[in-house]
Design an enzyme around this catalytic site. Sequence first.
Site, PDB file in Angstrom:
ATOM      1  N   ASP A   8      -4.111  10.471  -3.511  1.00  0.00           N
ATOM      2  CA  ASP A   8      -3.427   9.895  -2.361  1.00  0.00           C
ATOM      3  C   ASP A   8      -4.149  10.496  -1.139  1.00  0.00           C
ATOM      4  O   ASP A   8      -4.900  11.466  -1.269  1.00  0.00           O
ATOM      5  CB  ASP A   8      -1.949  10.309  -2.399  1.00  0.00           C
ATOM      6  N   LEU A   9      -3.944   9.928   0.015  1.00  0.00           N
ATOM      7  CA  LEU A   9      -4.650  10.439   1.205  1.00  0.00           C
ATOM      8  C   LEU A   9      -3.734  11.256   2.126  1.00  0.00           C
ATOM      9  O   LEU A   9      -3.880  12.473   2.259  1.00  0.00           O
ATOM     10  CB  LEU A   9      -5.247   9.257   1.977  1.00  0.00           C
ATOM     11  N   ASP A  10      -2.768  10.555   2.748  1.00  0.00           N
ATOM     12  CA  ASP A  10      -1.904  11.190   3.743  1.00  0.00           C
ATOM     13  C   ASP A  10      -1.065  12.302   3.106  1.00  0.00           C
ATOM     14  O   ASP A  10      -0.268  12.028   2.213  1.00  0.00           O
ATOM     15  CB  ASP A  10      -0.968  10.152   4.377  1.00  0.00           C
ATOM     16  N   THR A  16      -2.341  13.843   7.908  1.00  0.00           N
ATOM     17  CA  THR A  16      -1.908  12.635   8.621  1.00  0.00           C
ATOM     18  C   THR A  16      -0.430  12.305   8.399  1.00  0.00           C
ATOM     19  O   THR A  16       0.148  11.554   9.183  1.00  0.00           O
ATOM     20  CB  THR A  16      -2.761  11.424   8.198  1.00  0.00           C
ATOM     21  N   LYS A  44       7.202   8.387   3.106  1.00  0.00           N
ATOM     22  CA  LYS A  44       5.897   8.817   2.601  1.00  0.00           C
ATOM     23  C   LYS A  44       5.460   7.922   1.446  1.00  0.00           C
ATOM     24  O   LYS A  44       6.222   7.706   0.505  1.00  0.00           O
ATOM     25  CB  LYS A  44       5.947  10.281   2.166  1.00  0.00           C
ATOM     26  N   SER A 115      -4.348   4.963  -1.675  1.00  0.00           N
ATOM     27  CA  SER A 115      -3.468   5.177  -0.516  1.00  0.00           C
ATOM     28  C   SER A 115      -2.896   3.845  -0.059  1.00  0.00           C
ATOM     29  O   SER A 115      -3.584   2.826  -0.091  1.00  0.00           O
ATOM     30  CB  SER A 115      -4.283   5.791   0.631  1.00  0.00           C
ATOM     31  N   ALA A 116      -1.649   3.882   0.403  1.00  0.00           N
ATOM     32  CA  ALA A 116      -1.025   2.670   0.943  1.00  0.00           C
ATOM     33  C   ALA A 116      -1.506   2.381   2.360  1.00  0.00           C
ATOM     34  O   ALA A 116      -1.125   1.375   2.960  1.00  0.00           O
ATOM     35  CB  ALA A 116       0.488   2.833   0.933  1.00  0.00           C
ATOM     36  N   LYS A 146       3.882   1.570  -3.841  1.00  0.00           N
ATOM     37  CA  LYS A 146       4.535   2.692  -4.523  1.00  0.00           C
ATOM     38  C   LYS A 146       6.036   2.598  -4.227  1.00  0.00           C
ATOM     39  O   LYS A 146       6.393   2.181  -3.138  1.00  0.00           O
ATOM     40  CB  LYS A 146       3.987   4.020  -3.988  1.00  0.00           C
ATOM     41  N   GLU A 170      -0.505  13.493  -5.555  1.00  0.00           N
ATOM     42  CA  GLU A 170       0.402  12.884  -4.561  1.00  0.00           C
ATOM     43  C   GLU A 170       1.287  13.911  -3.864  1.00  0.00           C
ATOM     44  O   GLU A 170       1.608  14.951  -4.436  1.00  0.00           O
ATOM     45  CB  GLU A 170       1.343  11.933  -5.297  1.00  0.00           C
ATOM     46  N   ASP A 171       1.720  13.602  -2.657  1.00  0.00           N
ATOM     47  CA  ASP A 171       2.697  14.458  -1.965  1.00  0.00           C
ATOM     48  C   ASP A 171       4.049  13.758  -1.814  1.00  0.00           C
ATOM     49  O   ASP A 171       4.994  14.364  -1.319  1.00  0.00           O
ATOM     50  CB  ASP A 171       2.191  14.853  -0.568  1.00  0.00           C
TER      51      ASP A 171
HETATM   52  C1  G6P Z   1       0.639   6.155   3.451  1.00  0.00           C
HETATM   53  C2  G6P Z   1       1.625   7.032   4.196  1.00  0.00           C
HETATM   54  C3  G6P Z   1       2.755   6.218   4.772  1.00  0.00           C
HETATM   55  C4  G6P Z   1       2.205   5.043   5.574  1.00  0.00           C
HETATM   56  C5  G6P Z   1       1.325   4.178   4.714  1.00  0.00           C
HETATM   57  C6  G6P Z   1       0.714   3.000   5.466  1.00  0.00           C
HETATM   58  O1  G6P Z   1       1.187   5.788   2.254  1.00  0.00           O
HETATM   59  O2  G6P Z   1       2.147   8.033   3.335  1.00  0.00           O
HETATM   60  O3  G6P Z   1       3.533   7.063   5.576  1.00  0.00           O
HETATM   61  O4  G6P Z   1       3.254   4.271   6.104  1.00  0.00           O
HETATM   62  O5  G6P Z   1       0.277   4.984   4.198  1.00  0.00           O
HETATM   63  O6  G6P Z   1      -0.211   3.492   6.396  1.00  0.00           O
HETATM   64  P1  G6P Z   1      -0.902   2.630   7.530  1.00  0.00           P
HETATM   65  O7  G6P Z   1      -1.975   3.566   8.054  1.00  0.00           O
HETATM   66  O8  G6P Z   1      -1.473   1.420   6.877  1.00  0.00           O
HETATM   67  O9  G6P Z   1       0.134   2.300   8.527  1.00  0.00           O
HETATM   68 MG    MG Z   2       0.938  10.895   0.866  1.00  0.00          MG
END
Ligand code: G6P
Ligand code: MG
Length: 221
Positions: A8-10, A16, A44, A115-116, A146, A170-171
């Site tokens: 996962d990224l954020d 972020t 998240k 990542s979403a 997710k 993942e977090d």
């Molecule tokens: C990740 C984050 C979410 C965020 C989503 C969409 O999954 O954990 O908090 O809403 O990405 O991110 P974006 O940058 O496309 O708004």
């Molecule tokens: Mg995350």
Amino acid sequence: MLKAVIFDLDGVITDTAEWHYAAWKELANRIGIDFNREFNEELKGISRMESLEKILVFGGKAGLYSESEKLELAKTKNDQYVQLLTKMKPDDIFPGIKELLEELKAKGVLIGLASASKNAPAILQSLEITNYFQTVVNPDEVERGKPAPDIFLKAAEKLAVSPAECIGIEDATAGIMAIKDAGMFAVGVGTIEKMKQAGADLVVEDTRELVLSVLLREFNQ
Ligand code: G6P
Ligand code: MG
């Protein structure tokens, strides 16, 4: 045998998650919704539009905005978030992550991103780590976000490995559920209680603990 690690990224690779929080809080407050950290946990791993819907429901304002107004609200949040992203630099990678990417590369373990976030490719560029990733799944490529397993399954498919040969990191609660539902080994970054409750197989409280020998030991058990 471990063939791939899907990140996962954020909140896993960089901080972020905090910036998403700041941008959503500003937007929510602007439309008269009290926003807090506890509720933010539920956002998240959740897509931008789905997050907005949840915020409107949380603030008792569901149904008050038209589709185009909602798109405008989401755009306002994203503009603010992207503004914060302009400050991002390679130093913002969480401790231990670059070392793990190096170890995986050296051992020939494939690396994917699930990542979403639609901002993910730009963030990887700013952090100067794009080249480590053999695949970055675009959230638009999958039907369900997710906690559905789709994005992790898509990453495995694109890497041509089976889910049982993958570790997902993942977090978010929704993210751990997605990894487990995909049939992968789930590593949670966060508090032990929360991550275990979500179903994580291994929990680290700090990304410095994400060392390949530890991951392999747990994965092979
Ligand atoms: C990740 C984050 C979410 C965020 C989503 C969409 O999954 O954990 O908090 O809403 O990405 O991110 P974006 O940058 O496309 O708004
Ligand atoms: Mg995350």
